[in-house]
Design a protein around this motif. Structure first.
Motif, PDB file in Angstrom:
ATOM      1  N   VAL A  11       1.525  -3.727 -13.671  1.00  0.00           N
ATOM      2  CA  VAL A  11       1.880  -3.927 -12.262  1.00  0.00           C
ATOM      3  C   VAL A  11       3.394  -4.072 -12.133  1.00  0.00           C
ATOM      4  N   GLU A  12       3.942  -4.850 -13.028  1.00  0.00           N
ATOM      5  CA  GLU A  12       5.387  -5.064 -13.006  1.00  0.00           C
ATOM      6  C   GLU A  12       6.122  -3.736 -13.204  1.00  0.00           C
ATOM      7  N   ARG A  13       5.619  -2.947 -14.143  1.00  0.00           N
ATOM      8  CA  ARG A  13       6.249  -1.644 -14.392  1.00  0.00           C
ATOM      9  C   ARG A  13       6.151  -0.726 -13.176  1.00  0.00           C
ATOM     10  N   SER A  14       5.043  -0.827 -12.468  1.00  0.00           N
ATOM     11  CA  SER A  14       4.878   0.003 -11.276  1.00  0.00           C
ATOM     12  C   SER A  14       5.952  -0.320 -10.253  1.00  0.00           C
ATOM     13  N   ARG A  15       6.153  -1.600 -10.073  1.00  0.00           N
ATOM     14  CA  ARG A  15       7.200  -2.008  -9.134  1.00  0.00           C
ATOM     15  C   ARG A  15       8.545  -1.465  -9.588  1.00  0.00           C
ATOM     16  N   GLN A  16       8.784  -1.583 -10.888  1.00  0.00           N
ATOM     17  CA  GLN A  16      10.049  -1.082 -11.434  1.00  0.00           C
ATOM     18  C   GLN A  16      10.161   0.425 -11.254  1.00  0.00           C
ATOM     19  N   ALA A  17       9.054   1.127 -11.479  1.00  0.00           N
ATOM     20  CA  ALA A  17       9.064   2.587 -11.336  1.00  0.00           C
ATOM     21  C   ALA A  17       9.443   2.959  -9.912  1.00  0.00           C
ATOM     22  N   LEU A  18       8.909   2.230  -8.946  1.00  0.00           N
ATOM     23  CA  LEU A  18       9.229   2.503  -7.544  1.00  0.00           C
ATOM     24  C   LEU A  18      10.693   2.212  -7.266  1.00  0.00           C
ATOM     25  N   GLU A  19      11.202   1.193  -7.933  1.00  0.00           N
ATOM     26  CA  GLU A  19      12.616   0.856  -7.722  1.00  0.00           C
ATOM     27  C   GLU A  19      13.528   1.981  -8.185  1.00  0.00           C
ATOM     28  N   ARG A  20      13.181   2.612  -9.293  1.00  0.00           N
ATOM     29  CA  ARG A  20      14.029   3.667  -9.841  1.00  0.00           C
ATOM     30  C   ARG A  20      13.765   5.029  -9.209  1.00  0.00           C
ATOM     31  N   ALA A  21      12.631   5.158  -8.509  1.00  0.00           N
ATOM     32  CA  ALA A  21      12.202   6.477  -8.050  1.00  0.00           C
ATOM     33  C   ALA A  21      13.040   7.011  -6.895  1.00  0.00           C
ATOM     34  N   GLU A  22      13.210   8.320  -6.888  1.00  0.00           N
ATOM     35  CA  GLU A  22      13.801   8.976  -5.725  1.00  0.00           C
ATOM     36  C   GLU A  22      12.722   9.652  -4.900  1.00  0.00           C
ATOM     37  N   LEU A  23      11.555   9.766  -5.510  1.00  0.00           N
ATOM     38  CA  LEU A  23      10.412  10.329  -4.799  1.00  0.00           C
ATOM     39  C   LEU A  23       9.191   9.491  -5.163  1.00  0.00           C
ATOM     40  N   ALA A  24       8.443   9.086  -4.125  1.00  0.00           N
ATOM     41  CA  ALA A  24       7.196   8.363  -4.374  1.00  0.00           C
ATOM     42  C   ALA A  24       6.042   9.210  -3.874  1.00  0.00           C
ATOM     43  N   LEU A  25       5.060   9.446  -4.723  1.00  0.00           N
ATOM     44  CA  LEU A  25       3.822  10.076  -4.294  1.00  0.00           C
ATOM     45  C   LEU A  25       2.805   8.946  -4.174  1.00  0.00           C
ATOM     46  N   VAL A  26       2.448   8.628  -2.929  1.00  0.00           N
ATOM     47  CA  VAL A  26       1.525   7.525  -2.696  1.00  0.00           C
ATOM     48  C   VAL A  26       0.124   8.098  -2.517  1.00  0.00           C
ATOM     49  N   LEU A  27      -0.792   7.681  -3.372  1.00  0.00           N
ATOM     50  CA  LEU A  27      -2.148   8.219  -3.339  1.00  0.00           C
ATOM     51  C   LEU A  27      -3.101   7.239  -2.667  1.00  0.00           C
ATOM     52  N   ILE A  28      -3.852   7.768  -1.731  1.00  0.00           N
ATOM     53  CA  ILE A  28      -4.857   6.941  -1.069  1.00  0.00           C
ATOM     54  C   ILE A  28      -6.196   7.663  -1.183  1.00  0.00           C
ATOM     55  N   ASP A  29      -7.182   6.943  -1.681  1.00  0.00           N
ATOM     56  CA  ASP A  29      -8.499   7.540  -1.898  1.00  0.00           C
ATOM     57  C   ASP A  29      -9.131   7.889  -0.548  1.00  0.00           C
ATOM     58  N   GLY A  30      -9.216   9.196  -0.261  1.00  0.00           N
ATOM     59  CA  GLY A  30      -9.727   9.640   1.045  1.00  0.00           C
ATOM     60  C   GLY A  30     -11.233   9.560   1.154  1.00  0.00           C
ATOM     61  N   ALA A  31     -11.898   9.301   0.038  1.00  0.00           N
ATOM     62  CA  ALA A  31     -13.359   9.185   0.073  1.00  0.00           C
ATOM     63  C   ALA A  31     -13.785   7.752   0.363  1.00  0.00           C
ATOM     64  N   LYS A  32     -12.769   6.859   0.456  1.00  0.00           N
ATOM     65  CA  LYS A  32     -13.081   5.450   0.731  1.00  0.00           C
ATOM     66  C   LYS A  32     -12.330   4.992   1.971  1.00  0.00           C
ATOM     67  N   GLU A  33     -12.776   3.870   2.488  1.00  0.00           N
ATOM     68  CA  GLU A  33     -12.057   3.273   3.605  1.00  0.00           C
ATOM     69  C   GLU A  33     -10.659   2.862   3.134  1.00  0.00           C
ATOM     70  N   ILE A  34      -9.695   2.997   3.990  1.00  0.00           N
ATOM     71  CA  ILE A  34      -8.348   2.552   3.653  1.00  0.00           C
ATOM     72  C   ILE A  34      -8.342   1.018   3.595  1.00  0.00           C
ATOM     73  N   THR A  35      -7.657   0.460   2.624  1.00  0.00           N
ATOM     74  CA  THR A  35      -7.688  -1.000   2.454  1.00  0.00           C
ATOM     75  C   THR A  35      -6.300  -1.603   2.662  1.00  0.00           C
ATOM     76  N   GLN A  36      -6.289  -2.924   2.714  1.00  0.00           N
ATOM     77  CA  GLN A  36      -5.014  -3.631   2.843  1.00  0.00           C
ATOM     78  C   GLN A  36      -4.115  -3.316   1.645  1.00  0.00           C
ATOM     79  N   GLU A  37      -4.780  -3.158   0.477  1.00  0.00           N
ATOM     80  CA  GLU A  37      -4.032  -2.868  -0.746  1.00  0.00           C
ATOM     81  C   GLU A  37      -3.278  -1.533  -0.610  1.00  0.00           C
ATOM     82  N   ASP A  38      -3.970  -0.536  -0.023  1.00  0.00           N
ATOM     83  CA  ASP A  38      -3.318   0.757   0.214  1.00  0.00           C
ATOM     84  C   ASP A  38      -2.071   0.568   1.077  1.00  0.00           C
ATOM     85  N   LEU A  39      -2.238  -0.213   2.131  1.00  0.00           N
ATOM     86  CA  LEU A  39      -1.120  -0.416   3.061  1.00  0.00           C
ATOM     87  C   LEU A  39       0.025  -1.170   2.391  1.00  0.00           C
ATOM     88  N   ASP A  40      -0.333  -2.126   1.516  1.00  0.00           N
ATOM     89  CA  ASP A  40       0.704  -2.869   0.796  1.00  0.00           C
ATOM     90  C   ASP A  40       1.519  -1.920  -0.090  1.00  0.00           C
TER      91      ASP A  40
END
Ligand code: GDP
Length: 451
Positions: free
Chosen positions: A291-320
């Motif tokens: 999880v920590e690395r993910s945050r770090q990866a986002l910090e260094r990224a110039e492009l973020a591909l945000v994936l949201i499972d379209g077969a499920k209801e969108i959750t608070q976690e997705d929005l976070d």
């Protein structure tokens, strides 16, 4: 300067249809002629340079190594500026090594890494930016990177820098003459004109130095973080982009515990893909690292591909996660699993329906990426790709800016001379020229003080 004769296998290390042994130095032609007999019976040197001649290659004991092609060039009209020759053999490593050994038995030695290009530089066949472009071109991983290097190899960067450098040589020579022969009658020079041209050069160099960030992207890739809830399809997307199974895909949430980094060309843009562990708060310590690395990866990224499972209801976690990604300069939202029957495109601006299984949405993703990083598709010979060059050019820009500021405040030439010289040193480093020689040369052949 007389150098010895070197030889090396110029082609890759595996088997291939054709393999090339390359020679440079005074004994290149003589060495090849000792081992290679044209089928015509005429010696190779009877053919004009650059002819491609078919014949038999034998070792020093007369044993046949290969039936192959040979060619030669005479300095200075060659890659290295020296006499050169090439044997174009069948591409078996055994054949190529035998050919090389036979040449060594004649006293020709193995070339060191980069030695052909170093000789080309030392013999003024190319400047340093072009020599570096040779390496960049060989290392290019995308068509865009190759185009950029090829343009630099053609001298686009050299010409741009040389133009500024030459103006500074003139300026220095003029200052030197003014200072050394101040009692003599020399062309008067217009200080405001000089101030203006220094200011222009400073600006141009600043702009050039600023292209380095983009230039790096061509070679290192755009850092791109793939983020989303566990099971949203991150590893599947990574594999689809890479075209092979690099990440292990499972349906157990949180299995991507480590980050994996790979390069892939998407829409003509080189991406450095960072797959991340699920962005979830969890008690599991191993996952916490992820999880920590993910945050770090986002910090260094110039492009973020945000994936949201379209077969499920969108959750608070997705929005976070979406919220976390908003700090990244470029965000693309993919609604995954578009092939599933219960897929619905979420109500988010510009979400792309995507499926790693069917490839749906892939073209749209490529277009979106190409549009966001246009230099990936540009003929970018005017983009800096080397840190060495970028640092030197930034230093030169800084020096010229201070020369400009000083002159604009009415300082006399002697007060700014050392900064002009520093700027020239820095530019000279980029193209491989030495200031002292150039200025001296110019003083003697242009100002004709002649005393
Ligand atoms: P990650 O945890 O985000 O890396 O997700 P994975 O890539 O491991 O995928 C989780 C599960 O979703 C796996 O069972 C995949 O086979 C499945 N999956 C991923 N992408 C797709 C897709 O585009 N369509 C379908 N039908 N299933 C997918």
């Amino acid at each position: 300067m007389m150098r010895d004769t070197i030889a090396a296998i110029a082609t890759g290390s595996g088997r291939s249809a054709i393999g090339i042994v390359r020679l440079s130095g005074p004994d290149s032609l003589k060495g090849v002629e000792r081992l290679f007999t044209p089928a015509s019976g005429k010696p190779l040197s009877d053919y004009p340079p650059s002819s491609l001649v078919y014949g038999v290659l034998r070792d020093a004991e007369g044993r046949v190594i290969d039936r192959c092609l040979a060619t030669y060039s005479l300095g200075p009209r060659s890659y290295t500026g020296e006499d050169t020759a090439e044997l174009q053999c069948h591409g078996s490593p055994a054949v190529l090594h035998s050919a090389l050994e036979a040449l060594f038995s004649l006293g020709i030695r193995q070339a060191e890494a980069g030695e052909f290009t170093r000789r080309a530089f030392l013999n003024d066949r190319m400047d340093l930016t072009q020599a570096e472009a040779v390496i960049d071109l060989i290392d290019a991983e995308t068509a865009a990177a190759a185009r950029c290097a090829a343009s630099q190899l053609g001298g686009s960067l050299r010409r741009r820098i040389e133009h500024i450098y030459d103006e500074l040589v003139n300026l220095m020579a003029h200052f030197d003459v003014v200072l050394d022969y101040s009692d003599e009658d020399l062309d008067p020079f217009d200080e405001s004109e000089i101030t203006e041209s220094v200011g222009k050069a400073a600006k141009e160099l600043q702009q050039l130095a600023a292209t380095y960030r983009r230039g790096r992207r061509l070679y290192d890739g755009v850092p791109c973080a793939i983020v989303g809830r566990p099971n949203s399809g991150k590893s599947s997307l990574l594999n689809a982009l890479l075209g092979y199974d690099r990440a292990i895909v499972t349906d157990i949430p949180g299995t991507t515990r480590d980050t994996v980094e790979e390069k892939a060309e998407v829409g003509g843009v080189l991406l450095r893909l960072i797959d991340t562990a699920g962005l979830r708060d969890t008690e599991d310590t191993v996952e916490r690292i992820g999880v920590e690395r993910s945050r770090q990866a986002l910090e260094r990224a110039e492009l973020a591909l945000v994936l949201i499972d379209g077969a499920k209801e969108i959750t608070q976690e997705d929005l976070d996660i979406l919220h976390l990604a908003q700090n990244v300069p470029n965000v693309i939202v993919l609604s995954t699993k578009a092939d599933e029957p219960d897929f619905t495109l979420p109500d988010l601006p510009q979400a792309i329906g995507f499926s790693s299984v069917t490839g749906e949405g892939m073209e749209r993703l490529e277009r979106e990426i190409a549009a966001r990083f246009p230099e990936g598709g540009a003929d970018s010979g005017e983009i800096l790709t080397s840190q060495r060059q970028a640092q030197a050019i930034a230093r030169a820009a800084e020096c010229l800016q201070s020369v400009f500021d000083a002159m604009a405040m009415g300082m006399t030439p002697d007060a700014v001379l050392s900064d002009v010289e520093l700027a020239m040193d820095a530019l000279g480093e980029v193209i491989g020229r030495s200031v002292k020689e150039d200025v001296t040369q110019r003083i003697f052949d242009r100002f004709c003080v002649g005393k």
